[in-house]
Motif scaffolding. Structure first.
Motif, mmCIF file in Angstrom:
data_model
loop_
_atom_site.group_PDB
_atom_site.id
_atom_site.type_symbol
_atom_site.label_atom_id
_atom_site.label_comp_id
_atom_site.label_asym_id
_atom_site.label_seq_id
_atom_site.Cartn_x
_atom_site.Cartn_y
_atom_site.Cartn_z
ATOM 1 N N ILE A 139 0.831 -1.195 0.000
ATOM 2 C CA ILE A 139 0.000 0.000 0.000
ATOM 3 C C ILE A 139 0.868 1.248 0.000
ATOM 4 O O ILE A 139 2.053 1.193 0.329
ATOM 5 C CB ILE A 139 -0.938 0.029 1.228
ATOM 6 C CG1 ILE A 139 -0.112 -0.066 2.517
ATOM 7 C CG2 ILE A 139 -1.952 -1.098 1.148
ATOM 8 C CD1 ILE A 139 -0.939 0.042 3.770
ATOM 9 N N LYS A 140 0.263 2.377 -0.336
ATOM 10 C CA LYS A 140 1.001 3.641 -0.370
ATOM 11 C C LYS A 140 0.703 4.470 0.882
ATOM 12 O O LYS A 140 0.262 5.619 0.800
ATOM 13 C CB LYS A 140 0.655 4.429 -1.635
ATOM 14 C CG LYS A 140 1.276 3.843 -2.886
ATOM 15 C CD LYS A 140 1.161 4.794 -4.064
ATOM 16 C CE LYS A 140 1.909 4.263 -5.270
ATOM 17 N NZ LYS A 140 1.861 5.180 -6.428
ATOM 18 N N GLU A 141 0.920 3.876 2.032
ATOM 19 C CA GLU A 141 0.790 4.592 3.292
ATOM 20 C C GLU A 141 1.541 3.838 4.386
ATOM 21 O O GLU A 141 1.741 2.634 4.285
ATOM 22 C CB GLU A 141 -0.676 4.770 3.679
ATOM 23 C CG GLU A 141 -1.426 3.480 3.920
ATOM 24 C CD GLU A 141 -2.875 3.724 4.305
ATOM 25 O OE1 GLU A 141 -3.134 4.075 5.481
ATOM 26 O OE2 GLU A 141 -3.750 3.575 3.428
ATOM 27 N N LYS A 142 1.955 4.580 5.395
ATOM 28 C CA LYS A 142 2.646 3.963 6.527
ATOM 29 C C LYS A 142 1.596 3.448 7.494
ATOM 30 O O LYS A 142 0.815 4.216 8.061
ATOM 31 C CB LYS A 142 3.555 4.990 7.219
ATOM 32 C CG LYS A 142 4.411 4.425 8.335
ATOM 33 C CD LYS A 142 5.475 3.490 7.788
ATOM 34 C CE LYS A 142 6.326 2.925 8.917
ATOM 35 N NZ LYS A 142 7.133 3.955 9.603
ATOM 36 N N MET A 170 9.115 -5.332 6.305
ATOM 37 C CA MET A 170 8.634 -4.144 5.596
ATOM 38 C C MET A 170 9.598 -3.859 4.460
ATOM 39 O O MET A 170 10.804 -3.827 4.670
ATOM 40 C CB MET A 170 8.593 -2.925 6.519
ATOM 41 C CG MET A 170 7.602 -3.002 7.648
ATOM 42 S SD MET A 170 7.843 -1.645 8.843
ATOM 43 C CE MET A 170 7.867 -0.220 7.739
ATOM 44 N N THR A 171 9.069 -3.666 3.266
ATOM 45 C CA THR A 171 9.897 -3.336 2.113
ATOM 46 C C THR A 171 9.365 -2.066 1.470
ATOM 47 O O THR A 171 8.200 -2.017 1.069
ATOM 48 C CB THR A 171 9.893 -4.474 1.070
ATOM 49 O OG1 THR A 171 10.307 -5.694 1.697
ATOM 50 C CG2 THR A 171 10.850 -4.152 -0.074
ATOM 51 N N GLU A 172 10.203 -1.043 1.383
ATOM 52 C CA GLU A 172 9.791 0.223 0.784
ATOM 53 C C GLU A 172 10.210 0.271 -0.681
ATOM 54 O O GLU A 172 11.280 -0.220 -1.048
ATOM 55 C CB GLU A 172 10.401 1.391 1.555
ATOM 56 C CG GLU A 172 9.931 1.457 3.002
ATOM 57 C CD GLU A 172 10.448 2.689 3.724
ATOM 58 O OE1 GLU A 172 11.037 3.566 3.058
ATOM 59 O OE2 GLU A 172 10.262 2.772 4.954
ATOM 60 N N PHE A 173 9.362 0.879 -1.525
ATOM 61 C CA PHE A 173 9.601 0.948 -2.960
ATOM 62 C C PHE A 173 9.749 2.405 -3.398
ATOM 63 O O PHE A 173 9.259 3.315 -2.721
ATOM 64 C CB PHE A 173 8.457 0.276 -3.718
ATOM 65 C CG PHE A 173 8.375 -1.207 -3.486
ATOM 66 C CD1 PHE A 173 9.015 -2.092 -4.338
ATOM 67 C CD2 PHE A 173 7.674 -1.716 -2.397
ATOM 68 C CE1 PHE A 173 8.945 -3.459 -4.128
ATOM 69 C CE2 PHE A 173 7.603 -3.087 -2.175
ATOM 70 C CZ PHE A 173 8.243 -3.959 -3.035
ATOM 71 N N GLY A 176 6.959 5.029 -3.320
ATOM 72 C CA GLY A 176 6.377 5.401 -2.037
ATOM 73 C C GLY A 176 5.529 4.327 -1.388
ATOM 74 O O GLY A 176 5.069 4.492 -0.249
ATOM 75 N N SER A 177 5.322 3.222 -2.078
ATOM 76 C CA SER A 177 4.527 2.139 -1.504
ATOM 77 C C SER A 177 5.376 1.293 -0.557
ATOM 78 O O SER A 177 6.607 1.285 -0.634
ATOM 79 C CB SER A 177 3.927 1.263 -2.604
ATOM 80 O OG SER A 177 4.953 0.679 -3.384
ATOM 81 N N VAL A 178 4.694 0.597 0.328
ATOM 82 C CA VAL A 178 5.360 -0.259 1.310
ATOM 83 C C VAL A 178 4.692 -1.628 1.292
ATOM 84 O O VAL A 178 3.454 -1.724 1.313
ATOM 85 C CB VAL A 178 5.278 0.323 2.735
ATOM 86 C CG1 VAL A 178 6.073 -0.550 3.706
ATOM 87 C CG2 VAL A 178 5.788 1.753 2.773
ATOM 88 N N LYS A 179 5.500 -2.674 1.258
ATOM 89 C CA LYS A 179 4.974 -4.029 1.354
ATOM 90 C C LYS A 179 5.182 -4.519 2.784
ATOM 91 O O LYS A 179 6.292 -4.498 3.302
ATOM 92 C CB LYS A 179 5.666 -4.965 0.367
ATOM 93 C CG LYS A 179 5.120 -6.403 0.405
ATOM 94 C CD LYS A 179 5.833 -7.285 -0.600
ATOM 95 C CE LYS A 179 5.313 -8.714 -0.526
ATOM 96 N NZ LYS A 179 6.007 -9.605 -1.484
ATOM 97 N N TYR A 180 4.091 -4.936 3.416
ATOM 98 C CA TYR A 180 4.133 -5.452 4.782
ATOM 99 C C TYR A 180 3.874 -6.956 4.760
ATOM 100 O O TYR A 180 2.914 -7.417 4.138
ATOM 101 C CB TYR A 180 3.064 -4.789 5.647
ATOM 102 C CG TYR A 180 3.244 -3.308 5.852
ATOM 103 C CD1 TYR A 180 4.057 -2.814 6.867
ATOM 104 C CD2 TYR A 180 2.577 -2.397 5.040
ATOM 105 C CE1 TYR A 180 4.209 -1.448 7.065
ATOM 106 C CE2 TYR A 180 2.725 -1.033 5.225
ATOM 107 C CZ TYR A 180 3.542 -0.565 6.235
ATOM 108 O OH TYR A 180 3.685 0.788 6.431
#
Length: 213
Positions: A139-142, A170-173, A176-180
């Motif tokens: 998703i594109k939010e923390k 957690m992987t940041e792209f 700005g998206s983050v994979k949890y």
């Protein structure tokens, strides 16, 4: 690694005379058809194909929303973006996990036709992949921090389950998206049975694609 495979696939498209695709019927039986590469749009990350079989298969293509193709003994999945006459507009492909018989927990990408959903703080997110060990969202939010222990609702096969989980990665792209990645904590037995049904159906399809001549 996955990005490199997709890039290599796109580079080879123009050299190929055509590409074999598989779409599944309602009874999970595969239908194989061939399509000719017609053009690519890198800005919109889409590929245009031409096939005389598109009108005949349009009902399945619209319902399934995804089609499959083999590449270097792996399986790529394409999203069906648009169908017009004999033309088929597809998304750039993504690589599906190949089911492994020696894995205790089969992990699969969630399908567009039957998505898994994660509900947290009254907001709903699409689940990226799932197994009996946990699930992931992009998703594109923390939303979380590493090692957070949280609770939410998971919807699998249109059934909702309360889940307790730990955020294990957690992987940041760059966009700005983050994979949890979440690991279940004492998941209910009914949830595990539903995930087992879900992953087995998708895993069956992937193995079927690899076995079709």
């Amino acid at each position: 690694m996955i990005h490199g495979l997709v890039e290599r696939f796109l580079d080879q498209l123009e050299e190929k005379q055509g590409l074999d695709f598989i779409v599944f019927k309602d009874d999970n039986q595969p239908i194989k058809f061939r399509a000719r590469f017609y053009g690519i749009n890198y800005e919109e990350t889409s590929i245009l194909f031409y096939s005389v079989d598109v009108p005949r298969l349009s009902g399945y293509l619209k319902k399934e929303k995804e089609i499959y193709s083999r590449f270097e003994d792996l399986v790529f999945i394409f999203t069906v973006l648009e169908i017009q006459d004999n033309y088929l507009l597809l998304s750039f492909p993504y690589l599906h996990y190949v089911p492994q018989k020696d894995r205790s927990e089969l992990r699969v990408k969630c399908s567009l036709k039957n998505p898994c959903l994660f509900i947290y703080n009254s907001k709903t997110y699409n689940v990226l992949d799932i197994s009996k060990g946990g699930f992931a969202i992009k998703i594109k939010e923390k939303l979380f921090n590493l090692d957070d222990k949280e609770r939410g609702i998971l919807s699998v096969n249109n059934r909702q389950f309360a889940v307790h989980f730990t955020v294990v990665y957690m992987t940041e792209f760059p966009d700005g998206s983050v994979k949890y990645g979440m690991k279940f904590i004492n998941p209910p037995e009914e949830l595990l049975k539903e995930i087992d049904n879900y992953t087995k159906e998708i895993g069956y399809r992937i193995l079927k694609v690899l076995s079709v001549d």
